[in-house]
Design a protein around this motif. Structure first.
Motif, PDB file in Angstrom:
ATOM      1  N   ALA A   1      40.557  81.660  47.646  1.00 21.83           N
ATOM      2  CA  ALA A   1      39.990  80.444  47.067  1.00 21.83           C
ATOM      3  C   ALA A   1      38.515  80.330  47.447  1.00 21.83           C
ATOM      4  CB  ALA A   1      40.734  79.216  47.574  1.00 21.83           C
ATOM      5  N   VAL A   2      37.733  79.840  46.533  1.00 21.99           N
ATOM      6  CA  VAL A   2      36.317  79.609  46.810  1.00 21.99           C
ATOM      7  C   VAL A   2      36.214  78.279  47.538  1.00 21.99           C
ATOM      8  CG1 VAL A   2      34.048  79.246  45.787  1.00 21.99           C
ATOM      9  CG2 VAL A   2      35.643  80.876  44.761  1.00 21.99           C
ATOM     10  N   PRO A   3      35.607  78.254  48.735  1.00 23.25           N
ATOM     11  CA  PRO A   3      35.537  77.004  49.485  1.00 23.25           C
ATOM     12  C   PRO A   3      34.603  76.009  48.811  1.00 23.25           C
ATOM     13  CG  PRO A   3      34.321  78.742  50.597  1.00 23.25           C
ATOM     14  CD  PRO A   3      35.005  79.372  49.431  1.00 23.25           C
ATOM     15  N   ASP A   4      34.965  74.727  48.894  1.00 25.55           N
ATOM     16  CA  ASP A   4      34.098  73.701  48.340  1.00 25.55           C
ATOM     17  C   ASP A   4      33.020  73.346  49.368  1.00 25.55           C
ATOM     18  OD1 ASP A   4      35.659  72.424  50.172  1.00 25.55           O
ATOM     19  OD2 ASP A   4      36.272  70.781  48.872  1.00 25.55           O
ATOM     20  N   ALA A   5      32.134  72.448  49.000  1.00 22.18           N
ATOM     21  CA  ALA A   5      30.992  72.117  49.860  1.00 22.18           C
ATOM     22  C   ALA A   5      31.433  71.504  51.176  1.00 22.18           C
ATOM     23  CB  ALA A   5      30.045  71.177  49.128  1.00 22.18           C
ATOM     24  N   ASP A   6      32.477  70.659  51.160  1.00 23.79           N
ATOM     25  CA  ASP A   6      32.938  70.031  52.395  1.00 23.79           C
ATOM     26  C   ASP A   6      33.521  71.055  53.360  1.00 23.79           C
ATOM     27  OD1 ASP A   6      32.151  67.526  51.595  1.00 23.79           O
ATOM     28  OD2 ASP A   6      34.108  67.024  50.726  1.00 23.79           O
ATOM     29  N   SER A   7      34.311  71.998  52.837  1.00 23.59           N
ATOM     30  CA  SER A   7      34.886  72.996  53.728  1.00 23.59           C
ATOM     31  C   SER A   7      33.818  73.965  54.219  1.00 23.59           C
ATOM     32  CB  SER A   7      36.025  73.743  53.038  1.00 23.59           C
ATOM     33  OG  SER A   7      35.544  74.536  51.987  1.00 23.59           O
ATOM     34  N   THR A   8      32.823  74.263  53.407  1.00 27.66           N
ATOM     35  CA  THR A   8      31.729  75.118  53.862  1.00 27.66           C
ATOM     36  C   THR A   8      30.963  74.450  54.994  1.00 27.66           C
ATOM     37  OG1 THR A   8      31.525  76.095  51.671  1.00 27.66           O
ATOM     38  CG2 THR A   8      29.670  76.374  53.145  1.00 27.66           C
ATOM     39  N   THR A   9      30.762  73.158  54.894  1.00 33.65           N
ATOM     40  CA  THR A   9      30.080  72.426  55.962  1.00 33.65           C
ATOM     41  C   THR A   9      30.909  72.440  57.239  1.00 33.65           C
ATOM     42  OG1 THR A   9      29.054  70.985  54.328  1.00 33.65           O
ATOM     43  CG2 THR A   9      29.077  70.203  56.597  1.00 33.65           C
ATOM     44  N   SER A  10      32.218  72.254  57.124  1.00 35.48           N
ATOM     45  CA  SER A  10      33.054  72.283  58.326  1.00 35.48           C
ATOM     46  C   SER A  10      33.119  73.687  58.923  1.00 35.48           C
ATOM     47  CB  SER A  10      34.453  71.750  58.026  1.00 35.48           C
ATOM     48  OG  SER A  10      35.160  72.636  57.206  1.00 35.48           O
ATOM     49  N   ILE A  11      33.130  74.705  58.085  1.00 36.97           N
ATOM     50  CA  ILE A  11      33.130  76.083  58.587  1.00 36.97           C
ATOM     51  C   ILE A  11      31.798  76.390  59.262  1.00 36.97           C
ATOM     52  CG2 ILE A  11      33.122  78.506  57.861  1.00 36.97           C
ATOM     53  CD1 ILE A  11      35.252  77.667  55.769  1.00 36.97           C
ATOM     54  N   ARG A  12      30.707  75.935  58.652  1.00 37.51           N
ATOM     55  CA  ARG A  12      29.390  76.139  59.260  1.00 37.51           C
ATOM     56  C   ARG A  12      29.316  75.464  60.634  1.00 37.51           C
ATOM     57  NH1 ARG A  12      24.320  76.740  55.654  1.00 37.51           N
ATOM     58  NH2 ARG A  12      26.062  77.481  54.473  1.00 37.51           N
ATOM     59  N   THR A  13      29.940  74.303  60.765  1.00 37.48           N
ATOM     60  CA  THR A  13      29.994  73.612  62.050  1.00 37.48           C
ATOM     61  C   THR A  13      30.819  74.413  63.058  1.00 37.48           C
ATOM     62  OG1 THR A  13      29.820  71.489  60.921  1.00 37.48           O
ATOM     63  CG2 THR A  13      30.646  71.452  63.175  1.00 37.48           C
ATOM     64  N   ARG A  14      31.925  74.997  62.606  1.00 36.11           N
ATOM     65  CA  ARG A  14      32.774  75.797  63.498  1.00 36.11           C
ATOM     66  C   ARG A  14      32.064  77.031  64.026  1.00 36.11           C
ATOM     67  NH1 ARG A  14      38.152  77.443  60.731  1.00 36.11           N
ATOM     68  NH2 ARG A  14      38.390  78.529  62.708  1.00 36.11           N
ATOM     69  N   VAL A  15      31.268  77.679  63.180  1.00 36.88           N
ATOM     70  CA  VAL A  15      30.634  78.933  63.599  1.00 36.88           C
ATOM     71  C   VAL A  15      29.268  78.729  64.237  1.00 36.88           C
ATOM     72  CG1 VAL A  15      31.881  80.264  61.854  1.00 36.88           C
ATOM     73  CG2 VAL A  15      29.581  79.433  61.356  1.00 36.88           C
ATOM     74  N   SER A  16      28.754  77.511  64.210  1.00 35.13           N
ATOM     75  CA  SER A  16      27.385  77.301  64.701  1.00 35.13           C
ATOM     76  C   SER A  16      27.244  77.546  66.198  1.00 35.13           C
ATOM     77  CB  SER A  16      26.901  75.896  64.348  1.00 35.13           C
ATOM     78  OG  SER A  16      27.634  74.920  65.050  1.00 35.13           O
ATOM     79  N   ARG A  17      28.218  77.152  66.992  1.00 33.27           N
ATOM     80  CA  ARG A  17      28.099  77.334  68.444  1.00 33.27           C
ATOM     81  C   ARG A  17      28.134  78.798  68.863  1.00 33.27           C
ATOM     82  NH1 ARG A  17      31.636  72.151  69.826  1.00 33.27           N
ATOM     83  NH2 ARG A  17      29.959  70.620  69.748  1.00 33.27           N
ATOM     84  N   PRO A  18      29.128  79.596  68.425  1.00 32.22           N
ATOM     85  CA  PRO A  18      29.077  80.999  68.832  1.00 32.22           C
ATOM     86  C   PRO A  18      27.883  81.737  68.232  1.00 32.22           C
ATOM     87  CG  PRO A  18      30.905  80.638  67.331  1.00 32.22           C
ATOM     88  CD  PRO A  18      30.357  79.289  67.690  1.00 32.22           C
ATOM     89  N   ALA A  19      27.463  81.346  67.031  1.00 29.18           N
ATOM     90  CA  ALA A  19      26.294  81.992  66.423  1.00 29.18           C
ATOM     91  C   ALA A  19      25.047  81.702  67.247  1.00 29.18           C
ATOM     92  CB  ALA A  19      26.111  81.506  64.986  1.00 29.18           C
ATOM     93  N   THR A  20      24.876  80.461  67.638  1.00 30.81           N
ATOM     94  CA  THR A  20      23.721  80.087  68.460  1.00 30.81           C
ATOM     95  C   THR A  20      23.775  80.782  69.810  1.00 30.81           C
ATOM     96  OG1 THR A  20      23.626  77.936  67.369  1.00 30.81           O
ATOM     97  CG2 THR A  20      22.493  78.138  69.478  1.00 30.81           C
TER      98      THR A  20
END
Length: 151
Positions: free
Chosen positions: A16-35
């Motif tokens: 499934a193609v993620p919608d904007a809300d799920s992309t934002t939540s995924i971006r939040t999930r990966v932001s800490r290990p990425a940083t």
């Protein structure tokens, strides 16, 4: 009544193609290990770069580093790995390239390449664990290039 289609607890379809809300939540999930990957690799690369620049200064002043070719080769490999970890962390944080994000996270798990050995490995494993999540993989534009791994 179709209970599977209306079940709010049912997992989303695999591709499934993620919608904007799920992309934002995924971006939040990966932001800490990425940083964490970017910061640790950047700090460690400063120390490796100082070593390499000091060797270049010795050579520029007419000195010799012939006794330290192994150390220079290791530092060059380590600096290359650290740059790839930083790039992978950035690609993970911006959800741009699954391949480079996996490469950076994998390199962070290798001792002597990873910054701050005992801290870099857990962040690399955390990043790889997040990248194994199908919903996180689906947020990347190149997710279809990667084989579907159960993880």
């Amino acid at each position: 009544m179709n209970t599977i289609a209306t079940n709010p607890y049912a997992p989303p379809p695999e591709h499934a193609v993620p919608d904007a809300d799920s992309t934002t939540s995924i971006r939040t999930r990966v932001s800490r290990p990425a940083t964490a990957l970017i910061v640790m690799a950047s700090i460690q690369s400063v120390f490796v770069a100082i070593y390499l620049v000091s060797a270049a200064v010795v050579v520029a002043r007419g000195g010799s580093v012939s006794h330290d070719y192994v150390g220079l080769a290791i530092a060059t490999i380590q600096l290359t790995g650290l740059v790839l970890i930083s790039i992978g962390g950035a690609k993970l944080g911006f959800l741009e390239s699954l391949t480079l994000a996996r490469l950076g996270a994998s390199l962070a798990c290798i001792p002597f390449i990873t910054p701050f050995v005992f801290v870099g490995i857990p962040f690399g494993v955390w990043s790889l664990r997040l990248l194994a999540d199908p919903s996180v993989r689906a947020a990347f534009p190149d997710h279809s290039v990667q084989p579907n791994e159960g993880g």
